[in-house]
Design an enzyme around this catalytic site. Structure first.
Site, PDB file in Angstrom:
ATOM      1  N   THR B 199     -56.410-113.156  -9.140  1.00 49.28           N
ATOM      2  CA  THR B 199     -55.585-112.377  -8.246  1.00 49.28           C
ATOM      3  C   THR B 199     -56.033-110.942  -8.436  1.00 49.28           C
ATOM      4  O   THR B 199     -56.607-110.618  -9.466  1.00 49.28           O
ATOM      5  CB  THR B 199     -54.109-112.505  -8.699  1.00 49.28           C
ATOM      6  OG1 THR B 199     -53.737-113.870  -8.650  1.00 49.28           O
ATOM      7  CG2 THR B 199     -53.174-111.720  -7.824  1.00 49.28           C
ATOM      8  N   ARG B 227     -50.684-124.894  -0.103  1.00 47.53           N
ATOM      9  CA  ARG B 227     -49.981-124.437  -1.302  1.00 47.53           C
ATOM     10  C   ARG B 227     -49.860-122.912  -1.298  1.00 47.53           C
ATOM     11  O   ARG B 227     -50.819-122.200  -0.997  1.00 47.53           O
ATOM     12  CB  ARG B 227     -50.748-124.892  -2.545  1.00 47.53           C
ATOM     13  CG  ARG B 227     -50.162-124.366  -3.868  1.00 47.53           C
ATOM     14  CD  ARG B 227     -50.951-123.190  -4.417  1.00 47.53           C
ATOM     15  NE  ARG B 227     -50.509-122.819  -5.773  1.00 47.53           N
ATOM     16  CZ  ARG B 227     -50.977-121.768  -6.443  1.00 47.53           C
ATOM     17  NH1 ARG B 227     -51.899-120.988  -5.921  1.00 47.53           N
ATOM     18  NH2 ARG B 227     -50.523-121.501  -7.652  1.00 47.53           N
ATOM     19  N   GLY B 229     -48.742-119.718  -3.828  1.00 51.80           N
ATOM     20  CA  GLY B 229     -48.440-119.329  -5.203  1.00 51.80           C
ATOM     21  C   GLY B 229     -47.464-118.170  -5.237  1.00 51.80           C
ATOM     22  O   GLY B 229     -46.735-117.918  -4.270  1.00 51.80           O
ATOM     23  N   ASP B 230     -47.469-117.436  -6.352  1.00 55.05           N
ATOM     24  CA  ASP B 230     -46.448-116.399  -6.537  1.00 55.05           C
ATOM     25  C   ASP B 230     -46.753-115.089  -5.810  1.00 55.05           C
ATOM     26  O   ASP B 230     -45.853-114.281  -5.595  1.00 55.05           O
ATOM     27  CB  ASP B 230     -46.284-116.106  -8.033  1.00 55.05           C
ATOM     28  CG  ASP B 230     -47.569-115.575  -8.663  1.00 55.05           C
ATOM     29  OD1 ASP B 230     -48.633-116.188  -8.433  1.00 55.05           O
ATOM     30  OD2 ASP B 230     -47.513-114.570  -9.375  1.00 55.05           O
ATOM     31  N   THR B 250     -50.312-111.682 -12.171  1.00 56.14           N
ATOM     32  CA  THR B 250     -51.450-112.586 -12.033  1.00 56.14           C
ATOM     33  C   THR B 250     -51.303-113.700 -13.050  1.00 56.14           C
ATOM     34  O   THR B 250     -51.107-113.432 -14.233  1.00 56.14           O
ATOM     35  CB  THR B 250     -52.786-111.856 -12.263  1.00 56.14           C
ATOM     36  OG1 THR B 250     -53.821-112.847 -12.438  1.00 56.14           O
ATOM     37  CG2 THR B 250     -52.753-110.958 -13.488  1.00 56.14           C
ATOM     38  N   GLY B 251     -51.362-114.926 -12.585  1.00 53.27           N
ATOM     39  CA  GLY B 251     -51.222-116.014 -13.545  1.00 53.27           C
ATOM     40  C   GLY B 251     -51.000-117.320 -12.842  1.00 53.27           C
ATOM     41  O   GLY B 251     -51.248-117.441 -11.639  1.00 53.27           O
ATOM     42  N   GLY B 253     -49.260-119.396 -10.849  1.00 61.60           N
ATOM     43  CA  GLY B 253     -48.246-118.990  -9.881  1.00 61.60           C
ATOM     44  C   GLY B 253     -46.953-119.771  -9.923  1.00 61.60           C
ATOM     45  O   GLY B 253     -45.864-119.204  -9.781  1.00 61.60           O
TER      46      GLY B 253
END
Lengths: 334, 334
Positions: B199, B227, B229-230, B250-251, B253
Site C-alpha cells: 500500500t 475483494r 481491503g482496508d 498498511t497491512g 487489510g
C-alpha cells in the site's frame, strides 16, 4: 433408585452449565430496526403502521426463538434480518429501492462480537438475501468485504441461486424513484431527505454471552451506480465486540461513514466507561446532530441492555428485552 | 514616505496572518509509507534499496514543497501519493499487484481532517491515479465511496481519461502472481504473508493547522475478484480529524478492518488523552499483535508530531518533520 438417578441426570442436563449460581438461564435479548426516516403520524396510515409493527414482531420472534433454543447471536441476527429482507415494507432485499439506473444494488454486513469476525457484501444485484452471503463471506472466505460480480461469483461457488434483478422491484419503490428523479436535477445531487435512508438491522445477545450485529439495505433511492453507504463499512454502519457492544445503524450513510458511528459508540464505552445508552445518546443526539448526520442506531451490550435512538422524526424499531418483553416503535414518542 | 509605507505593506503581506507571536510561520510536516512487509536486508539489494529511498524522497518533497508554498494538507497528501502511484516499486497505480484473474483492481481514499470530508474508490481498473479520483469523489459528489464501473463512469463524467488495464502491469508483479498461484491451492486461501500487504499512503500538516490522510493500493496479490481491503474503508485504513490525528495504514487489510485501526488510534487520543505516539504504539504493537494483524501505520497530529510504527520486519517510510529534517526508513532498526 435408578429412576431417581435418571431423573436427577435429566434435571441437571436441563440446567445449562453456564447458568448463574441461582440456576437461572443466562438472559437473551434482541433489537431490530427497519430504518430511520422522516415519517410522521400524518403520512403513515393506521393499516400500514399495523402491517409494519406486525412484521417487526415476526422478525423479533424469528431471532428470539432461536436465541431461546440456544442459537448464537449471529444466527439470531441473520434470522431476524431475513424476515425484514423478505418483506416489501423495508428497504432491503425484496422491496429495495432503485438506483439511478433503475436497478438494485444491495449491501449487507454481519459481525460476530466474540471473534470480531465480519463479512460484508456491497453492490450485489442477484442475491435474494444479502445477509446470508455476508455471513458466508465471514465464515467461508479469508476476506471481510466482497463487492459486485466478485461477490456473486463467490455466492455461486457456494451454491447460492442467483435471482433476477426484477425480483427486488416493487411498484411502491418505482414510484419513489420516479418522484425523486422528477425532483432531483442531477445524480450528483442528493435525493430529498426522506429518500436518503432506509436500512434494516439487528443486534442480539445469546445464552453464551456473545453479541452480534447485522445490517442490510438497498441504499439510497436514485443513488449513483456503484455508491456504497455505511452499511457494509465495518465500524460505520455495523460493528460488534463482546468487550463493548453490538451496533447497527440507519441513516444518511455518508455522515455515518465519516463519523465512524458504530465504532465511536464502542470506543466511548471502552475508553470513557460510558454505558451503552450514554454512548448512543452522545453519538446520535450530540455528535451526529452537530455534524449534520441524520439517522439512528440500535445497540446491545453483554448484559442485554438495549439502546434505540434516532435524531429523525421516526425509526422503525423493536426489541425483546432480557425479561422477555416485546415492544415495537415507529415515532419518537412511541 | 510613500515608498516606506509600500515597503511596510509588502513586509506585512509576507508575514502570514496566522503566524505565532514571534512572527514565525506555522510548521508543516509530512510522512509517507510505501507498504509494510516481510522484507529483510538479505532479500533487498543495495541498488533496490537506494532506488526505493530515492522515490520516497521524491514523494516527500513533492508534498513538502506544496506545503511550504501554502497548499493544503490534502493537496500535499495527493501530490506525495501520486509519485508513489506512478512508481513501479510500490503496490499502487503503475506496478500494482495482480488479482486472481490476472487483472488489477485499485482502491484509494483521502480524508480532510478539517471538515472530515472523505472520498474513496474501490475496485477501479482504468484510473491511472486512483487518489485523484478519490479526491474528486470527496469534492464533486455527494457520496463518500464509489466502486468499480460506477466510479469509472463518474470519472469519465469529470473528464478523466481511462487507461488500459495493462497500463498497471509489470513483469515483477506478474512473476509474483505466478509464484503465489503455484503456492496457493485455492483463491479461498490466503497468499503467503509477503504477498498480503502493499500500500502507499501519506499524512500531512499544513500552514493552516489542518491535517489530512490518504492511501492507495492494488490490494492483495491473487485476491479474489471484488475483494476490498482496508484502504478505502474510512476508519480502518484511512482517517483524519483535526481534533486528533491523520492516519494511513498498511497491512493485512481484513484485520485492519475488523480492528477499525485508524479510528481506534484517533479514539485513544480523544478519549484517553494518549499522545499520537502512545496511541499508535498501543494499536500497532499491542492490540494488532494480540489480534494477529500484521502491518503498520503512519500518523500525524495538529502539532506536526509524526509516528511511524510497524509490527512487520520492514515498512517503507519517510518523513519531513516540522524542523525540515528528511528521513527515510525500510527496516525496523533504520
Amino acid at each position: 433408585m435408578r429412576f431417581v438417578l435418571a431423573l436427577f441426570l435429566v434435571v441437571c442436563a436441563a440446567v445449562p452449565s453456564f447458568g448463574d449460581p441461582a440456576g437461572d438461564v443466562p438472559p437473551v435479548a434482541i433489537a431490530i430496526h427497519g430504518g430511520a426516516g422522516t415519517m410522521t403520524r400524518a403520512d403513515l396510515s393506521p393499516e400500514k403502521e399495523r402491517e409494519i409493527r406486525a412484521t417487526l414482531e415476526r422478525a423479533l420472534l424469528a431471532g428470539h426463538t432461536r436465541l431461546e433454543a440456544g442459537a448464537s447471536a449471529t444466527d439470531a441476527v441473520e434470522a431476524a434480518i431475513m424476515v425484514l429482507e423478505n418483506s416489501p415494507l423495508f428497504n432491503a432485499g425484496y422491496g429495495a429501492v432503485f438506483n439511478s439506473e433503475g436497478g438494485h444494488e444491495l449491501d449487507a454486513a454481519i459481525m460476530d462480537g466474540r471473534t470480531r469476525n465480519a463479512g460484508t457484501v456491497a453492490g450485489v444485484r442477484h442475491i435474494r438475501n444479502p445477509i446470508l452471503l455476508a455471513r458466508r463471506v465471514m465464515t467461508d472466505s479469508p476476506h471481510v468485504m466482497l463487492t459486485g460480480e466478485g461477490a456473486e461469483e463467490f455466492a455461486v461457488s457456494l451454491g447460492f441461486d442467483l435471482v433476477d434483478e426484477d425480483y427486488f422491484s416493487t411498484d411502491f419503490r418505482r414510484q419513489q424513484l420516479e418522484q425523486v428523479q422528477r425532483q432531483q436535477s442531477s445524480v450528483n445531487d442528493l435525493p430529498p431527505p426522506q429518500f436518503r435512508y432506509g436500512t434494516v438491522g439487528a443486534v442480539a445477545l445469546d445464552r453464551d454471552g456473545n453479541i452480534a450485529a447485522g445490517t442490510s439495505t438497498g441504499g439510497m433511492t436514485n443513488k449513483r451506480f456503484g455508491r456504497i453507504g455505511d452499511v457494509p463499512i465495518i465500524g460505520a454502519g455495523t460493528y460488534a465486540d463482546n468487550a463493548t457492544c453490538a451496533v447497527s445503524a440507519t441513516g444518511h450513510g455518508e455522515y455515518f461513514i465519516r463519523s465512524v458511528v458504530a465504532h465511536d459508540i464502542a470506543a466511548l464505552m471502552r475508553y470513557t466507561d460510558a454505558s451503552l445508552q450514554a454512548a448512543v445518546d452522545e453519538v446520535v443526539h450530540e455528535k451526529l446532530v452537530e455534524f449534520g448526520g441524520r439517522g439512528g442506531v440500535i445497540g446491545i451490550d453483554g448484559d442485554g441492555n438495549i439502546a434505540m435512538e434516532h435524531n429523525t422524526p421516526g425509526m422503525y424499531r423493536g426489541a425483546i428485552d432480557t425479561s422477555g418483553n416485546l415492544t415495537t416503535g415507529v415515532f419518537k414518542d412511541d
